[in-house]
Design a protein around this motif. Structure first.
Motif, mmCIF file in Angstrom:
data_model
loop_
_atom_site.group_PDB
_atom_site.id
_atom_site.type_symbol
_atom_site.label_atom_id
_atom_site.label_comp_id
_atom_site.label_asym_id
_atom_site.label_seq_id
_atom_site.Cartn_x
_atom_site.Cartn_y
_atom_site.Cartn_z
ATOM 1 N N TYR A 35 1.294 -1.505 0.003
ATOM 2 C CA TYR A 35 -0.135 0.078 -0.355
ATOM 3 C C TYR A 35 1.000 1.267 0.153
ATOM 4 O O TYR A 35 0.611 1.863 -0.796
ATOM 5 C CB TYR A 35 -0.975 -0.271 1.015
ATOM 6 C CG TYR A 35 -1.828 1.055 0.850
ATOM 7 C CD1 TYR A 35 -2.763 1.261 0.512
ATOM 8 C CD2 TYR A 35 -1.306 2.150 1.901
ATOM 9 C CE1 TYR A 35 -4.131 2.737 0.183
ATOM 10 C CE2 TYR A 35 -2.496 3.221 2.153
ATOM 11 C CZ TYR A 35 -2.935 3.573 1.451
ATOM 12 O OH TYR A 35 -4.155 4.360 1.215
ATOM 13 N N ALA A 36 1.869 2.029 1.202
ATOM 14 C CA ALA A 36 2.623 2.539 1.073
ATOM 15 C C ALA A 36 3.524 3.070 -0.334
ATOM 16 O O ALA A 36 3.486 3.893 -0.660
ATOM 17 C CB ALA A 36 3.539 2.751 2.857
ATOM 18 N N GLU A 37 3.738 2.115 -1.196
ATOM 19 C CA GLU A 37 4.593 2.027 -2.002
ATOM 20 C C GLU A 37 3.883 2.266 -3.184
ATOM 21 O O GLU A 37 3.824 2.880 -3.845
ATOM 22 C CB GLU A 37 5.549 0.526 -2.457
ATOM 23 C CG GLU A 37 5.919 0.723 -4.012
ATOM 24 C CD GLU A 37 7.105 -0.513 -3.617
ATOM 25 O OE1 GLU A 37 7.610 -0.561 -5.380
ATOM 26 O OE2 GLU A 37 6.638 -1.290 -3.098
ATOM 27 N N LEU A 38 2.523 1.888 -3.375
ATOM 28 C CA LEU A 38 1.800 2.538 -4.215
ATOM 29 C C LEU A 38 0.689 3.946 -3.892
ATOM 30 O O LEU A 38 1.105 4.052 -4.924
ATOM 31 C CB LEU A 38 0.268 1.332 -4.116
ATOM 32 C CG LEU A 38 -0.828 0.541 -4.675
ATOM 33 C CD1 LEU A 38 -0.161 0.863 -6.558
ATOM 34 C CD2 LEU A 38 -1.898 0.287 -5.113
ATOM 35 N N VAL A 39 0.760 4.087 -3.205
ATOM 36 C CA VAL A 39 0.482 5.262 -2.848
ATOM 37 C C VAL A 39 1.854 6.761 -3.476
ATOM 38 O O VAL A 39 1.345 7.359 -3.533
ATOM 39 C CB VAL A 39 0.071 5.606 -1.394
ATOM 40 C CG1 VAL A 39 -0.399 6.870 -1.224
ATOM 41 C CG2 VAL A 39 -1.203 5.027 -1.190
ATOM 42 N N GLU A 40 2.822 5.436 -3.506
ATOM 43 C CA GLU A 40 3.883 6.612 -3.514
ATOM 44 C C GLU A 40 3.870 7.177 -4.941
ATOM 45 O O GLU A 40 4.343 7.944 -5.683
ATOM 46 C CB GLU A 40 4.801 5.965 -3.343
ATOM 47 C CG GLU A 40 6.367 6.907 -2.900
ATOM 48 C CD GLU A 40 7.572 6.991 -2.471
ATOM 49 O OE1 GLU A 40 8.536 6.257 -3.038
ATOM 50 O OE2 GLU A 40 7.935 6.476 -0.856
ATOM 51 N N ARG A 41 3.495 5.348 -6.095
ATOM 52 C CA ARG A 41 3.813 5.543 -6.920
ATOM 53 C C ARG A 41 2.809 6.109 -7.783
ATOM 54 O O ARG A 41 2.544 7.223 -8.940
ATOM 55 C CB ARG A 41 3.881 3.748 -7.495
ATOM 56 C CG ARG A 41 5.317 3.054 -7.016
ATOM 57 C CD ARG A 41 4.704 1.732 -7.493
ATOM 58 N NE ARG A 41 6.219 0.880 -7.462
ATOM 59 C CZ ARG A 41 6.049 -0.333 -7.920
ATOM 60 N NH1 ARG A 41 5.075 -0.872 -8.447
ATOM 61 N NH2 ARG A 41 7.115 -0.669 -7.888
ATOM 62 N N ILE A 42 1.806 6.084 -7.704
ATOM 63 C CA ILE A 42 0.263 7.016 -7.580
ATOM 64 C C ILE A 42 0.330 8.544 -7.805
ATOM 65 O O ILE A 42 0.448 9.341 -9.143
ATOM 66 C CB ILE A 42 -0.961 6.174 -6.896
ATOM 67 C CG1 ILE A 42 -0.714 5.195 -7.570
ATOM 68 C CG2 ILE A 42 -2.293 7.384 -7.167
ATOM 69 C CD1 ILE A 42 -2.634 4.249 -6.567
ATOM 70 N N LEU A 43 1.495 8.966 -6.959
ATOM 71 C CA LEU A 43 1.189 10.650 -6.460
ATOM 72 C C LEU A 43 2.201 10.938 -6.903
ATOM 73 O O LEU A 43 2.205 11.625 -8.033
ATOM 74 C CB LEU A 43 1.553 11.051 -4.783
ATOM 75 C CG LEU A 43 -0.044 10.123 -3.377
ATOM 76 C CD1 LEU A 43 0.660 10.623 -2.200
ATOM 77 C CD2 LEU A 43 -1.078 11.436 -4.484
ATOM 78 N N ALA A 44 3.431 10.065 -7.870
ATOM 79 C CA ALA A 44 4.659 10.282 -9.053
ATOM 80 C C ALA A 44 4.032 10.191 -9.673
ATOM 81 O O ALA A 44 4.041 11.316 -11.041
ATOM 82 C CB ALA A 44 5.282 9.554 -8.128
ATOM 83 N N TYR A 45 2.823 9.508 -10.258
ATOM 84 C CA TYR A 45 2.076 9.761 -11.751
ATOM 85 C C TYR A 45 1.293 10.980 -12.156
ATOM 86 O O TYR A 45 1.131 11.353 -12.939
ATOM 87 C CB TYR A 45 1.383 7.847 -11.829
ATOM 88 C CG TYR A 45 0.668 7.901 -13.199
ATOM 89 C CD1 TYR A 45 2.037 8.179 -14.358
ATOM 90 C CD2 TYR A 45 -0.276 7.360 -13.096
ATOM 91 C CE1 TYR A 45 1.220 7.345 -15.330
ATOM 92 C CE2 TYR A 45 -1.246 6.784 -14.408
ATOM 93 C CZ TYR A 45 0.104 7.525 -15.301
ATOM 94 O OH TYR A 45 -0.485 7.157 -17.545
ATOM 95 N N VAL A 46 0.218 11.636 -10.947
ATOM 96 C CA VAL A 46 -0.984 11.904 -11.336
ATOM 97 C C VAL A 46 -0.257 13.534 -10.753
ATOM 98 O O VAL A 46 -1.105 14.101 -9.399
ATOM 99 C CB VAL A 46 -2.132 11.422 -10.694
ATOM 100 C CG1 VAL A 46 -2.744 9.925 -12.273
ATOM 101 C CG2 VAL A 46 -2.078 10.883 -9.318
ATOM 102 N N ALA A 47 0.805 13.816 -10.749
ATOM 103 C CA ALA A 47 1.518 14.336 -9.908
ATOM 104 C C ALA A 47 1.004 15.852 -9.985
ATOM 105 O O ALA A 47 0.903 16.572 -9.022
ATOM 106 C CB ALA A 47 2.911 14.558 -10.417
#
Length: 102
Positions: A30-42
């Motif tokens: 989860y923590a890694e997924l949220v980090e990836r999503i936020l980096a993608y949809v910045a």
């Protein structure tokens, strides 16, 4: 404050091109997924949080892999008409590529 003296702000729609399959999988911790999503949809969450309107339109050109690239115009509250006028003007000048054209 970001719009002081400006009618629109232009940004990319996403921070990088389409990720490889599995990059945003629900099986990622989860923590890694949220980090990836936020980096993608910045760029898009700002409008969601603040409640300002925005519109994404295709940019001319594509990535090296042939993927489409989009740009996003964001406006002041109540500027939906301006955003639509800009999008219509851009499309009239250079018609957007259609899925049927690919």
């Amino acid at each position: 404050a970001a719009f002081r003296g400006r009618d629109l702000v232009l940004t990319p729609v996403l921070a990088h091109t389409t990720p490889r399959i599995g990059h945003l999988s629900p099986t990622v911790p989860y923590a890694e997924l949220v980090e990836r999503i936020l980096a993608y949809v910045a760029f898009t969450p700002v409008n969601n949080v603040v409640g300002t309107p925005s519109i994404s339109v295709p940019a001319t050109g594509a990535t090296e892999d042939g993927l489409p690239v989009g740009v996003m115009f964001s406006g002041r509250p109540g500027s939906e008409r301006t955003l639509l006028d800009v999008a219509y003007t851009l499309e009239a000048d250079r018609p957007f590529r259609r899925i049927q054209d690919v």
